[in-house]
Design a protein around this motif. Structure first.
Motif, PDB file in Angstrom:
ATOM      1  N   LEU A  14      53.093  82.240   7.470  1.00 44.76           N
ATOM      2  CA  LEU A  14      52.330  83.285   6.784  1.00 44.76           C
ATOM      3  C   LEU A  14      53.225  84.065   5.827  1.00 44.76           C
ATOM      4  CD1 LEU A  14      49.753  85.072   6.475  1.00 44.76           C
ATOM      5  CD2 LEU A  14      50.665  86.459   8.358  1.00 44.76           C
ATOM      6  N   LYS A  18      52.524  83.999   1.762  1.00 47.71           N
ATOM      7  CA  LYS A  18      52.187  85.242   1.057  1.00 47.71           C
ATOM      8  C   LYS A  18      53.346  85.732   0.194  1.00 47.71           C
ATOM      9  CE  LYS A  18      48.090  85.752   2.943  1.00 47.71           C
ATOM     10  NZ  LYS A  18      46.859  85.691   2.132  1.00 47.71           N
ATOM     11  N   ALA A  39      52.524  91.938   1.504  1.00 47.39           N
ATOM     12  CA  ALA A  39      51.602  90.839   1.222  1.00 47.39           C
ATOM     13  C   ALA A  39      51.232  90.088   2.494  1.00 47.39           C
ATOM     14  CB  ALA A  39      52.221  89.877   0.202  1.00 47.39           C
ATOM     15  N   ALA A  40      52.198  89.961   3.406  1.00 47.08           N
ATOM     16  CA  ALA A  40      51.959  89.237   4.652  1.00 47.08           C
ATOM     17  C   ALA A  40      51.322  90.118   5.723  1.00 47.08           C
ATOM     18  CB  ALA A  40      53.271  88.654   5.180  1.00 47.08           C
TER      19      ALA A  40
END
Length: 199
Positions: A14, A18, A39-40
């Protein structure tokens, strides 16, 4: 409602997915660890659990993005259901169709961005970029040699040089797409490739 818990591999993937998307848009120097974790959707400490530094993250992101892409390229160029030159042309025509979609032209070349920004500053990144590009040329040259063996290319054609020329031209197209959001260089590349490779 029960919260879905990610295992350590899922969480690392992830962060890579991201964070790489952010780094593609903003570049290496324009992306900080804070932007990656935002973002993650993870705390900053989780980043350092999986990656020693931003440089370490960039190397891992390169591998996670380009290993599958090289595998797809290898599969496309070894498809025995098509003639060798048709495999090459169809692959780049598919990319032309993808980039012609509204979201496609907004895509950025991660390897191109990193090579411009970081190849000299961080030799490990430069070496990884070179390895990816060299492998793509090797795969293309092998397909061109197969075409040559079948008589679809002239016997005197230097397949290694031709593969390098095509790969370099493609990298130029990706740079132009990033700079100008203009499909003309892409369309010109495919047209010239068709004239170059069609018997």
């Amino acid at each position: 409602m029960q919260t879905l818990k990610l295992d350590k591999h899922d969480k690392r993937d992830l962060i890579l997915a991201k964070g790489a998307a952010v780094m593609m848009r903003r570049g290496y120097h324009g992306t900080g660890v804070q932007e990656i974790v935002q973002a993650a959707g993870i705390p900053k400490g989780s980043f350092y659990h999986y990656f020693a530094s931003k440089e370490d993250f960039a190397l891992a992101a390169l591998a996670s993005i380009y290993q599958p892409r090289l595998q797809r390229y290898a599969q496309a160029l070894s498809n025995a259901d098509k003639a060798p030159l048709a495999r090459i042309l169809d692959y780049y025509r598919d990319l032309q169709a993808y980039f012609s979609q509204p979201q496609g032209v907004q895509c950025h070349c991660f390897i191109g961005s990193l090579s411009f920004e970081m190849s000299e500053a961080v030799p490990a990144i430069g070496e990884h970029v070179a390895a990816v590009l060299d492998e793509s040329v090797r795969l293309l040259a092998a397909c061109l040699r197969e075409a040559q063996q079948q008589g679809a290319l002239a016997a005197e054609e230097d397949c290694d040089n031709l593969a390098l020329f095509i790969a370099n031209a493609w990298q130029g197209v990706l740079t132009r797409l990033k700079v100008g959001n203009d499909l003309a260089p892409l369309n010109a590349f495919v047209l010239r490739l068709e004239r170059l490779l069609q018997p």
